[in-house]
Each structure stands twice: as C-alpha cells, then as structure tokens.
Design a protein around this motif. Sequence first.
Motif, mmCIF file in Angstrom:
data_model
loop_
_atom_site.group_PDB
_atom_site.id
_atom_site.type_symbol
_atom_site.label_atom_id
_atom_site.label_comp_id
_atom_site.label_asym_id
_atom_site.label_seq_id
_atom_site.Cartn_x
_atom_site.Cartn_y
_atom_site.Cartn_z
ATOM 1 N N ASN A 9 3.049 6.737 -6.813
ATOM 2 C CA ASN A 9 2.116 7.643 -7.472
ATOM 3 C C ASN A 9 2.396 9.096 -7.121
ATOM 4 N N ALA A 10 2.827 9.346 -5.882
ATOM 5 C CA ALA A 10 3.186 10.708 -5.491
ATOM 6 C C ALA A 10 4.359 11.222 -6.321
ATOM 7 N N GLU B 20 0.822 -1.203 0.000
ATOM 8 C CA GLU B 20 0.000 0.000 0.000
ATOM 9 C C GLU B 20 0.859 1.256 0.000
ATOM 10 N N LEU B 21 1.860 1.299 0.884
ATOM 11 C CA LEU B 21 2.740 2.463 0.953
ATOM 12 C C LEU B 21 3.581 2.575 -0.317
ATOM 13 N N GLU C 209 2.703 1.768 -3.345
ATOM 14 C CA GLU C 209 1.886 2.360 -4.401
ATOM 15 C C GLU C 209 1.681 3.846 -4.160
ATOM 16 N N GLU C 210 1.452 4.233 -2.914
ATOM 17 C CA GLU C 210 1.235 5.647 -2.594
ATOM 18 C C GLU C 210 2.463 6.490 -2.938
#
Length: 604
Positions: free
Chosen positions: A257-258, A250-251, A253-254
């Motif tokens: 994308n950032a 999850e982290l 991917e975050e």
Amino acid sequence: MFSKVLVANRGEIAVRVMRACEELGVRTVAVYSDADKHSGHVRYADEAYNVGPARAADSYLDHEAVIEAGRKAGADAVHPGYGFLAENAEFAAKVEESEMTWVGPSADAMERLGEKTKARKLMQEADVPVVPGTTDPVESAEEVKEIADEYGYPVAIKAEGGGGGRGLKVVQNEAEVEEQLETAQREGEAYFDNASVYVEKYLEAPKHIEVQILADHHDNARHLGERDCSLQRRHQKVIEEAPSPALDEELREEIGNAARRGVKAADYTNAGTVEFLVEDGEFYFMEVNTRIQVEHTCTEQVTGIDIVKWQIRVASGEELAFSQDDVEIEGHSMEFRINAENAANNFAPAPGGKLETYDPPGGIGVRMDDAIRQGDDLVTDYDSMIAKLIVTASDREECLARSERALAEFEIEGFHTIIPFHRLMLTDERFREGNHTTKYLDEELDKSRIQAAVDEWGPQGGSDGDDEDEEVTERDFTVEVNGKRFQVSLEERGAPAIPTGSGGRSGGSGGRKRPPQATSDDDGGSDAVEIEGDGETVEAEMQGTILSVEVGEGDEVESGDVLCVLEAMKMENDVVAESGGTVTQVLVEEGESVDMGDVLVVIE
C-alpha cells in the motif's frame, strides 16, 4: 493499439518485449550496433536498423540515431526495456515530442523520481517511510560529518541520480568522509552527469524488498506484490524471488500500500518498481526504478499478469482491466541471472568466445528468457548477462528443488557462466532458510566454496570443432541498405566450407604485461595506438569506462600501485602495476571507453 513498436534495447529484454508485441499483433523494430549485427534480438525482429558502432555511447545511447531509426521504420511507439536509455528523462521527452509514443512513465515523472532527494521528499509527503537522512544535497565534508554526528556512523553517501550501487559510498568513520565524498561525487558525475549527493543513515544488514506496480492514465494504480532481491554482490542482484520469505502478511500489505501511495503522489503511469530496505520489521523507501525490472519475470509467474503487455496497453491508452483485489499471489518463483562470468575469479566477465553448447533446461515450471542460440559468438561490449532462468513451483521448498534440477540440466560450453555459483547457493543453508541479507555474499560467504563449485560444475573444456564435410555449404550474408538490415542465406553445392575465425583478439594476456606490439585498424574503427619504446604494456582486462587515471608520464610506480580505475559491469576495478618502473605513456583519459586488450599504460 500500436501497429509497430521500436525496441530501444538489445539481448534478452529486447526479445522479451518483442514477444509481447507479437502476441498483441504489433510489429517490431530492432536497433543494433556493429557488434550486434548477428545477435538474437536482430534475428527476432520484423525489421532492424543499424544505429552505430559497438561503443554504446555512439549507438544504443545515441538519442538521435535511435529516434531516426523509429522514423525510418514508421514506428508509432518506443519501448526502452531496461538499461541504456530506459531511465533517461531527456530521451523520454524527445520521444514524447516526436510522432512516437513513449512506453513508460512520463518524462516529468521520471525527472521527479530520478533524483533521489526529490523522490525522498515526495515519499515523505505521501506518508511513505524513508531512511533517516537529508532531503537536500550536501556539498562539503563538514556537512557529512554533522549528519553522521546526528545519526551515528556508518552513513551512506549516495549520488542523486544513482542506482545499482553506483555512486554509493559507505563511511565508517570520520577519517573516511572526505575521500568517500569525493568518490561518490565523481561516480555521480561519470555515471549520471550529476555530481550532487545526499547522506542517510546506513542500515547494517537489511533485506532488499521491491514492489512491482502498474498504473494507467485513468487514475488506477495497482501493486503486484513484492520481490526479495537481497542476494547481491556489490549491490548487484544475482538471484531474485517472489514472494519474499522474510515478510509476513501484515508487513506485505503495508509495504504494498505504501508503494501505491508513493506512485500516485508522483502522478506515475506505466510499470515501475518501488524499492525498500527492511530491517527489524521496519521498512524504508530507497528509490523508484522508472522502468521494467530485470526480475519482473518472477512477479509474472506468481500473478499470471504479463507486465510487458500491460506496459504497451497502458501506453496506448487502455485502462487496467483488474482491481487490486483481483491480484493474487500463487506459488513461488525464483530468477537466476545467467551471466558470462567466472565466479571463482571475482566474477570477472568472460573475455569472449563461441557458444559451443547451449542446451537450456525445460519441463514444468521452467521459463527461459534469452536471445542467444548455440553457435553464437559472445558479445562482450555490453553487460555480461546472456539469459535468465526462471523457476516456479507451488511453494518455496518445491521451487528450490525444481531449481536444483533445472540448473543441473543447463549445459553451456564455450566460456564460464555463474551457473556453478547458483548451484552452490541452492545448497547454502543461509539462502535456503531465506534469512540472508544484502551483505551475505560480500561479507559472510566463504569464497573458497565458490572455487570448489566452479571446479565441480564449471566448464570442462570446449568441443574440438571438427565437423564432417558436407556437400551443401550454407552462407549467410548481412546486407545494409540505407541503414536497414537484411539477412540473405545462400546454399552452394560442392563449395568449400567457410573457415571460422576468432573475430577478435586471441585470449591469453588477460591484462598482464607484455612487450608492446604494433597495432592496426583493420575494421575501420578508431585510429591505431602507437606504442613507443621497449616498455611493457598494461592492458584492459575487460570492456568498460575509465573512471579515473591515477598516474602520469614520468611517475615512478611500484608493484601493486593503482594506475587507473576501470568501470565494467557496474563495478569499479583497480588496474594495478604488476611490477615497478617508470610510466612512459598513459594512453587513456577519464571518461574514455576501452575494449578488452586495449593498452592503458606503458611502464619501463
């Protein structure tokens, strides 16, 4: 596609770029200083041009000399590698204005992201988290104190143009504010010609995570996953790996994308790295490196994407041939920087020497990026990294085991390297678990373990150098015609062997005081320095730049007093007096480049 690319760099990264060019059918042009006449990147290139003396400011950093070399060679593009001019927006603009193409982000994008306050504002606008702090420069100690009162100590004062720990000062309490502000401003001016600084909350124990990105001129931006660069010494990376053992999906991917949002907001093209600090499950933007990174190799190994080839393709106008969904991370990869340093002596750079033995490892999952060969002399005028070992396996556990095997196979004799330190890290429980932070090496690791590792795995002495007489003597000559380098090899039968000289100062003084000696300028370099009187000299222990001079003629000093501050290998080193006395001569000034063994101060 280009027909000929000038590589405005040296060493292993120059060879790395040239290999990519060769596979694309592109001819290569090397530039070299007097110190690098016989270096590996010069041997590898299709043609090579001398751009000046050993001092980087007069050769590799000389904008006009590098561009003129490109014109002479008929190059249609310039690839800067990393370091030297790679993040110099002024140089990029000059290349853009020439008949050549800049292989990198535009000068405008470099300018937007090069100054940290501008970059922080841009990232905030793109909804990328930033460390709490200022988005405008600060000028006074009072401003720093007000910010520290708001966020709490410690705070970090950072140079706007900084990077790699340069121009970064941590303030633990109010009493340190004024001194650390002045130091950060001084370093910013010395390193980046920009004394402007900003302040942000200092994270105590973060992970250093960076995301590799590629973007083309057709509005496509991709991230290639992240790398963990948390194993650092004085903010300088030592071992890097991909992917990070600290991120969950999850982290991951975050943060990826950032990074994409940030570079698209900056209208960024070509390769780059968005760096973040991660602590307690939260991530914060730190900076963008507007160039290829030293550790790009790890990402290449786990994605199968040749980042340097795509740099060249994007610069030539090609569109990225893969979508974000096509990017898959497979396996685990680690990069070990092979620096010519003695880890047991505070990682002091090797003073020089000949590479008596160079036998790198091989086998499945082992990659070597280098530009040196057995018998080469160590060039000490620039950074200390001589090679990179990259090890890849199906998962992190196998990668650790394979790395142990590869480092044990690696044989280098002639000078110290940090291979013993790397071998130590592979036995270190904290590193093996992957929960080390950026503070681990500087603040937590028992330094006696490093000494023990060097004693066990360090160099055990060089070869005697006794070669059998041969009937055929090979003689190599370097010829320059109008600044272009040609290599000529001759064989003579029955001729005497050519004696091998040291080619430089003999070792031994190591910066210690000794009676002054007359100096001469045998190689046509700078004027000789005349030492007056019967005092003892304090010499430079390594090549570097004088950041500040703390004494003047007539000053009384005691043992341990700081005489000047010498920057070498991106780190500040205090040059201190070994005994008391009166300063009779100060032979250097702020901003001056010095070589190992140069006399700095005379004390009577």
